[in-house]
Design a protein around this motif. Structure first.
Motif, mmCIF file in Angstrom:
data_model
loop_
_atom_site.group_PDB
_atom_site.id
_atom_site.type_symbol
_atom_site.label_atom_id
_atom_site.label_comp_id
_atom_site.label_asym_id
_atom_site.label_seq_id
_atom_site.Cartn_x
_atom_site.Cartn_y
_atom_site.Cartn_z
ATOM 1 N N ARG A 157 -58.348 46.840 24.247
ATOM 2 C CA ARG A 157 -57.236 46.198 24.017
ATOM 3 C C ARG A 157 -56.364 47.277 23.322
ATOM 4 N NH1 ARG A 157 -54.460 41.478 24.513
ATOM 5 N NH2 ARG A 157 -53.022 41.048 22.698
ATOM 6 N N PHE A 158 -57.087 47.784 21.952
ATOM 7 C CA PHE A 158 -56.452 48.647 21.127
ATOM 8 C C PHE A 158 -55.654 49.918 21.909
ATOM 9 C CE2 PHE A 158 -56.628 52.203 18.159
ATOM 10 C CZ PHE A 158 -55.691 51.780 17.206
ATOM 11 N N GLY A 159 -56.421 50.266 22.835
ATOM 12 C CA GLY A 159 -56.188 51.603 23.578
ATOM 13 C C GLY A 159 -54.592 51.328 24.244
ATOM 14 N N VAL A 160 -54.693 50.136 24.714
ATOM 15 C CA VAL A 160 -53.442 49.617 25.526
ATOM 16 C C VAL A 160 -52.248 49.297 24.651
ATOM 17 C CG1 VAL A 160 -52.603 48.179 27.178
ATOM 18 C CG2 VAL A 160 -54.828 48.663 27.267
ATOM 19 N N MET A 161 -52.639 48.829 23.349
ATOM 20 C CA MET A 161 -51.589 48.157 22.497
ATOM 21 C C MET A 161 -51.117 49.093 21.613
ATOM 22 S SD MET A 161 -51.123 44.933 23.371
ATOM 23 C CE MET A 161 -50.472 44.229 22.096
ATOM 24 N N GLU A 162 -51.839 50.306 21.235
ATOM 25 C CA GLU A 162 -51.255 51.032 20.114
ATOM 26 C C GLU A 162 -50.065 52.025 20.770
ATOM 27 O OE1 GLU A 162 -53.958 54.461 18.557
ATOM 28 O OE2 GLU A 162 -54.780 54.763 20.881
ATOM 29 N N PRO A 163 -49.298 52.175 19.795
ATOM 30 C CA PRO A 163 -49.069 51.843 18.247
ATOM 31 C C PRO A 163 -48.668 50.368 18.278
ATOM 32 C CG PRO A 163 -47.395 53.276 18.728
ATOM 33 C CD PRO A 163 -48.023 53.240 19.979
ATOM 34 N N CYS A 164 -49.137 49.606 17.198
ATOM 35 C CA CYS A 164 -48.792 48.240 17.076
ATOM 36 C C CYS A 164 -49.110 47.821 15.647
ATOM 37 C CB CYS A 164 -49.498 47.403 18.131
ATOM 38 S SG CYS A 164 -51.175 47.241 17.864
ATOM 39 N N THR A 165 -48.657 46.674 15.202
ATOM 40 C CA THR A 165 -49.000 46.038 14.101
ATOM 41 C C THR A 165 -50.399 45.111 14.301
ATOM 42 O OG1 THR A 165 -47.324 44.056 14.218
ATOM 43 C CG2 THR A 165 -46.857 46.124 13.074
ATOM 44 N N ALA A 166 -50.963 44.761 13.354
ATOM 45 C CA ALA A 166 -51.994 43.721 13.593
ATOM 46 C C ALA A 166 -51.519 42.395 14.145
ATOM 47 C CB ALA A 166 -52.566 43.520 12.187
ATOM 48 N N GLU A 167 -50.264 41.991 13.974
ATOM 49 C CA GLU A 167 -49.768 40.880 14.520
ATOM 50 C C GLU A 167 -49.425 40.976 15.856
ATOM 51 O OE1 GLU A 167 -46.806 37.702 12.486
ATOM 52 O OE2 GLU A 167 -45.436 39.469 13.078
ATOM 53 N N GLU A 168 -48.847 41.973 16.160
ATOM 54 C CA GLU A 168 -48.783 42.480 17.458
ATOM 55 C C GLU A 168 -49.781 42.543 18.412
ATOM 56 O OE1 GLU A 168 -44.352 45.012 16.854
ATOM 57 O OE2 GLU A 168 -46.268 45.927 16.888
ATOM 58 N N PHE A 169 -50.702 43.124 17.758
ATOM 59 C CA PHE A 169 -52.037 43.248 18.628
ATOM 60 C C PHE A 169 -52.422 41.942 19.012
ATOM 61 C CE2 PHE A 169 -56.644 43.509 18.604
ATOM 62 C CZ PHE A 169 -56.863 44.651 19.632
ATOM 63 N N CYS A 170 -52.178 40.806 18.135
ATOM 64 C CA CYS A 170 -52.778 39.416 18.554
ATOM 65 C C CYS A 170 -51.809 38.715 19.616
ATOM 66 C CB CYS A 170 -52.918 38.728 17.233
ATOM 67 S SG CYS A 170 -54.292 39.175 16.180
ATOM 68 N N VAL A 171 -50.624 39.257 19.921
ATOM 69 C CA VAL A 171 -49.767 38.582 20.946
ATOM 70 C C VAL A 171 -50.319 38.481 22.251
ATOM 71 C CG1 VAL A 171 -47.337 38.770 21.940
ATOM 72 C CG2 VAL A 171 -47.609 39.351 19.424
ATOM 73 N N GLY A 172 -50.357 37.386 22.869
ATOM 74 C CA GLY A 172 -50.928 37.480 24.084
ATOM 75 C C GLY A 172 -52.237 36.699 24.185
ATOM 76 N N LEU B 219 -56.881 41.354 6.991
ATOM 77 C CA LEU B 219 -55.813 42.451 7.645
ATOM 78 C C LEU B 219 -54.492 41.956 7.352
ATOM 79 C CD1 LEU B 219 -57.579 43.028 11.190
ATOM 80 C CD2 LEU B 219 -57.500 44.465 9.071
ATOM 81 N N LYS B 220 -53.486 42.514 7.068
ATOM 82 C CA LYS B 220 -52.065 42.066 7.065
ATOM 83 C C LYS B 220 -51.408 42.001 8.462
ATOM 84 C CE LYS B 220 -51.241 43.378 2.030
ATOM 85 N NZ LYS B 220 -50.534 43.882 1.234
ATOM 86 N N GLY B 221 -50.704 41.273 8.887
ATOM 87 C CA GLY B 221 -50.211 41.054 10.017
ATOM 88 C C GLY B 221 -48.982 42.187 10.296
ATOM 89 N N SER B 222 -48.224 42.669 9.036
ATOM 90 C CA SER B 222 -47.084 43.424 9.224
ATOM 91 C C SER B 222 -47.656 44.994 9.133
ATOM 92 C CB SER B 222 -46.204 43.290 8.146
ATOM 93 O OG SER B 222 -46.959 43.429 6.733
ATOM 94 N N SER B 223 -49.086 45.029 8.659
ATOM 95 C CA SER B 223 -49.439 46.384 8.884
ATOM 96 C C SER B 223 -49.999 47.188 10.102
ATOM 97 C CB SER B 223 -50.625 46.337 7.859
ATOM 98 O OG SER B 223 -50.460 46.146 6.548
ATOM 99 N N SER B 224 -49.769 48.433 10.183
ATOM 100 C CA SER B 224 -50.164 49.046 11.426
ATOM 101 C C SER B 224 -51.615 48.698 11.681
ATOM 102 C CB SER B 224 -49.941 50.549 11.381
ATOM 103 O OG SER B 224 -48.747 50.857 11.249
ATOM 104 N N MET B 225 -51.976 48.492 13.092
ATOM 105 C CA MET B 225 -53.257 48.220 13.342
ATOM 106 C C MET B 225 -53.951 49.534 13.495
ATOM 107 S SD MET B 225 -55.397 45.659 14.270
ATOM 108 C CE MET B 225 -56.992 45.344 15.121
ATOM 109 N N SER B 226 -55.106 49.627 13.116
ATOM 110 C CA SER B 226 -55.997 50.940 13.225
ATOM 111 C C SER B 226 -57.358 50.730 14.134
ATOM 112 C CB SER B 226 -56.320 51.556 11.846
ATOM 113 O OG SER B 226 -57.232 50.786 11.431
ATOM 114 N N GLN B 227 -57.908 51.598 14.654
ATOM 115 C CA GLN B 227 -59.287 51.390 15.425
ATOM 116 C C GLN B 227 -60.360 50.665 14.312
ATOM 117 O OE1 GLN B 227 -60.505 54.883 17.568
ATOM 118 N NE2 GLN B 227 -61.411 53.587 19.051
ATOM 119 N N ALA B 228 -60.163 51.368 13.124
ATOM 120 C CA ALA B 228 -61.285 50.744 12.382
ATOM 121 C C ALA B 228 -60.947 49.139 11.945
ATOM 122 C CB ALA B 228 -61.184 51.453 10.911
#
Length: 418
Positions: free
Chosen positions: A293-308, A324-333
């Protein structure tokens, strides 16, 4: 509505069998015994026929379950022996003999074809009437004691308004204030007046365990679920070896819903519940899915990663618990801690959330004191206990009502054969 005959002038009356309690197990026992040719009197403390049945299944009455088995019940060995005397299938045949047409929904849950709990009560009352059962409302039993070769049942009888009239709190207060002390002699007594068995009613030698409500919502620590009140999710709840999957409703005090209700039978204060928001995936496959999912969604925030994937309110709570902070960029780690939290969102159990919502009581007459093949109390010939008055309970899904029918039939048959 079919109304059974009212018992009048009972002070000197003697019947073959007195049934204490007119709920599911009581009506099953009464109909069974009356069909065997016995005179049967039912004493019900409520002012309405079958009110406990009418409340079940959100008014639809989850009457039984097609997959009922002894392993689902507390005190499994006792239930297994009782099922030899009356199988779950025979209990369903009894319901059909009362005129009920059943239909099956998911997970084997059985409901009346009319989809109304009142239809169950109507059918049982008609069957009782045809069998010759007599029912009296407003009778609060105060003692059940040996009386020679029989039993004497003492009770306070309230004079209630006629059936069909709305009974107010004022009516009940007046009726209780002017209750008439009565007594009835019976060759046999079947006690099935619910899970809260007063120790003063039955003989002192009968072992009665304290009654506690179960099968209800759970109170937990609330900080992790702040802002989730009334949000519903499909998930699994795990605690130790126990796992319950289904719908969970978050409340200000903790968690509710079928999964929480079922788990309430198994957990204690201080236990930790792990909410699994991704029950369809094992831990490793869940993380692999999130990595894809991360490979599909990046770049995104943690909040955006959870959408859907998660409701916004749930995503906020999960991200907070994962650090994790919702407004921060989501990383693979970030995927690994998020995966762990989604599979095991922890809540500490504090106790029951709202006892008024509990479906059954645990406790009552100890099964060690009862013969499972007859429901007769050991050392008390002619005294039988069934339904919720016994220390037996099961998960949601119609299993507790199924037990009421089975144990009521067993008690009714044994009492009528005495």
């Amino acid at each position: 509505m079919y109304v059974c005959g009212i018992i009048d002038a009972m002070k000197s009356e003697r019947v073959d069998i007195c049934i204490v309690g007119g709920g599911a197990s009581g009506l099953a026992a009464a109909i069974t015994a009356a069909r065997a040719g016995r005179s049967v009197a039912v004493l019900e403390c409520d002012y309405e026929y079958g009110r406990s049945i009418k409340r079940t299944g959100d008014g639809r009455c989850n009457i039984a379950n097609a997959h009922t088995q002894a392993g689902l019940y507390r005190n499994e060995r006792f239930v297994e022996q009782a099922f030899r005397a009356c199988s779950p299938e025979r209990a369903l045949a009894f319901l059909e003999s009362c005129g009920l047409v059943l239909r099956q929904e998911s997970e084997g849950r059985l409901y009346p074809q009319a989809n109304k709990a009142t239809s169950v009560v109507d059918a049982l009352l008609l069957a009782a009437q045809r069998a010759g059962v007599r029912i009296e409302l407003g009778c609060s039993v105060t003692s059940v004691l040996p009386y020679g070769d029989a039993w004497q049942v003492a009770y306070d009888r309230m004079q209630l308004p006629q059936t069909g009239k709305r009974v107010t709190a004022r009516d009940l207060a007046a009726a209780r204030a002017h209750a008439q002390a009565m007594q009835l002699q019976a060759r046999s007594v079947v006690y099935c007046a619910g899970g809260n068995v007063p120790s003063s009613v039955l003989p002192a030698t009968v072992q009665v365990r304290p009654s506690v409500p179960v099968l209800g919502p759970l109170a937990t620590d609330t900080a992790p679920i702040a802002g989730l009140d009334k949000v519903r999710v499909k998930c699994a709840l795990r605690s130790g070896d126990a796992c319950e999957e289904g719908e969970v409703t978050f409340r200000e005090y903790g968690v509710s819903g079928i999964a929480a209700f079922n788990l309430s039978r198994l957990v204690r204060p201080g236990d930790v519940i792990a909410i699994d928001f991704l029950p369809a995936w094992e831990a490793d496959s869940a993380e692999a899915m999130l990595q894809r999912r991360f490979g599909v969604m990046e770049p995104c925030t943690a909040e955006e990663f959870c959408v859907g994937m998660l409701l916004p309110e749930v995503a906020h709570a999960v991200l907070r618990a994962a650090g994790l902070k919702g407004s921060s960029s989501m990383s693979q780690a970030d995927v690994s801690p998020l995966a762990r939290t989604l599979k095991a969102f922890p809540l500490v159990v504090k106790g029951l959330g709202d006892e008024r919502l509990c479906q059954v009581h645990r406790g009552g007459v100890a099964v060690e004191a009862v013969r499972p093949e007859t429901m007769e109390v050991a050392g008390q010939p002619g005294l039988y206990v069934c339904g919720e008055a016994l220390d037996v309970d099961a998960p949601c899904g119609g299993y507790n009502l199924h037990w009421a029918w089975v144990s009521g039939i067993v008690a009714g048959e044994a009492a009528s054969a005495r």
